[in-house]
Write an enzyme that holds these catalytic residues in place. Sequence first.
Site, PDB file in Angstrom:
ATOM      1  N   MET A 262      30.941  42.758  43.458  1.00  0.00           N
ATOM      2  CA  MET A 262      31.657  42.425  43.626  1.00  0.00           C
ATOM      3  C   MET A 262      32.066  43.670  43.514  1.00  0.00           C
ATOM      4  SD  MET A 262      35.316  43.627  43.303  1.00  0.00           S
ATOM      5  CE  MET A 262      35.873  43.422  41.540  1.00  0.00           C
ATOM      6  N   CYS A 263      32.736  44.358  44.777  1.00  0.00           N
ATOM      7  CA  CYS A 263      33.485  45.295  45.148  1.00  0.00           C
ATOM      8  C   CYS A 263      34.197  45.610  45.940  1.00  0.00           C
ATOM      9  CB  CYS A 263      32.510  46.188  46.063  1.00  0.00           C
ATOM     10  SG  CYS A 263      32.269  45.375  47.524  1.00  0.00           S
ATOM     11  N   GLY A 264      34.600  47.054  46.333  1.00  0.00           N
ATOM     12  CA  GLY A 264      36.338  46.962  47.380  1.00  0.00           C
ATOM     13  C   GLY A 264      35.695  47.920  48.702  1.00  0.00           C
TER      14      GLY A 264
END
Length: 551
Positions: free
Chosen positions: A1-3
């Site tokens: 998961m990331c931005g």
Amino acid sequence: MCGIFARVGSPPELVNQKLRGANAARGPDACKSCSFSLAQLELELFSSELRLRGTHPVVQPHERDGNILCWNGEVFAGLNILRDENDGIQLFDQLHLLSTIDLIRVRVLQRDYPVRFSLSPRVTQLTQATVQKLFFSRDLLGRRSLLIHKPSLENPYFLLTSVSAGSNPRYSLEELETGYIYCLDVGALSKSENASTMHWLCFVVLANVWTSRSAAYGQLARVNTTLPPNDAPLPGPGLDIIPGWLEESVDELISQLDQSVMLQVRDVPQDLHVPPDQPIDLLNVAFENPRKVKIQQEGNIDPNRRKKQKNSSNGTNGAPSAHVREYMVPDRITGLQEIEELQKLCPKRVWNFVEVNVPYHESHAARQFVEGLMSPVRTVMDLSLAIALYFASRGIGQIRTRQEDQPIPYVSPAKVLINGLGSDELLGGYGRHRTAFNVRGWHSVIEELQLEIDRIPARNLGRDDRVISSHGKETRHPFLSLDVVSFLANLPVQYKMDPRLPPGVGDKMLLRLASRKLGLLEASERKKRAMQFGSHSARMEGDTKGDAPLE
């Protein structure tokens, strides 16, 4: 998961900094920015990384031969990803094998390529050097947030971002619609002689995004429309006996959820499916609510509500002390009851019941920040839910070895949070499903269940993702695996719920039977309670309706 954050054009640098910072909080393990120019246009792609797979943090955007991928998601099936491998790298490798963007789109449409949304790719951005186009999308159910700012005369630039940095006159963000792969022709913009004029930029960007989007790449599951026979038998007055005609469906639901949970939690560093020597944290949030405290101190003029409060306070062994009474909210009471059941079922497991107690001054101080995270949604109910998720996912609280012991301060190290969202929508758990049956019978219930599935992408998942991920954590939804959604949608309606039975039995009947078969007797009989009421995060200072806009 990331931005992930992308811009085409030149927003004020302060806007860029704030959006990069907000997205960096989602992925505290690594981050990188790629900036370049095409003629008069400036472009930037930024990604942060929360390491949930592989042996070391992966710095993205992924780059190769002029192609760039920003990836906010996980592949849970369909690609053979080993424990020490990163799914984003594996996905980029697979995309690289395809020679054209059209072939990528065809493979996605055929649903035989790992970008299909049953693999939860969540959000994808891809540029291809030879065509100079930006492709972007959200997964079919909208489980990850992606916000878009469409250029205007006042703010003539294009923005994509996982999360807002709060209200700002320099952008107007809205949630990206699911169900499409969008394409922005950056090359056409950069070659135009008129690219320096704000009006032209606004027009061309919008034209490329909104009129050149690909065909829909997937369809939400369709609910089985077969009506129950007029003589359809009642499953039984309670949940103790599973009728023979329901046994196979109960077993299949258990199997489907087991597979979904396994795929979503295996190989998470220091997490689970779930080795017996690893503890499980159960996060239970309770708010000091001035309005509720006042009622407790002064009494409630409504005798029915006073009786309900008195009964609910007797739900645990012994009366709570004055020290904890203000946090003995409905969800705390049922949570304490449920931890006892889990400990009996799995006595060798360490279950950490994490009491997250939130004083009013702390929730009040966090309100502005939480409003910024949940933006662009802005209703009273959104805030009630968002602030509960914010403090619960932060995981700062206390635990006790035994309930009568003094609490020990505790911070949950878990990076992945499991969420039960989707069960009510798929299994008929809302009061409106019973109302639909009473008004127009089974046909109306089927229509309502289809509406529930159709509304999932536009409801609360993006908001919840923005709030929870602000702590560098990720939420996953076993009920919203597309395999589980498809299985439940395909079942005849009377296999899932039966409004002829009383509340606490007929609603989510199939799930209740499955829970009871697994030994969760207390849980199988509980009636639905909304999180904001169970935690007392709702109506902190008054009786404003939930759909009212925030002031």
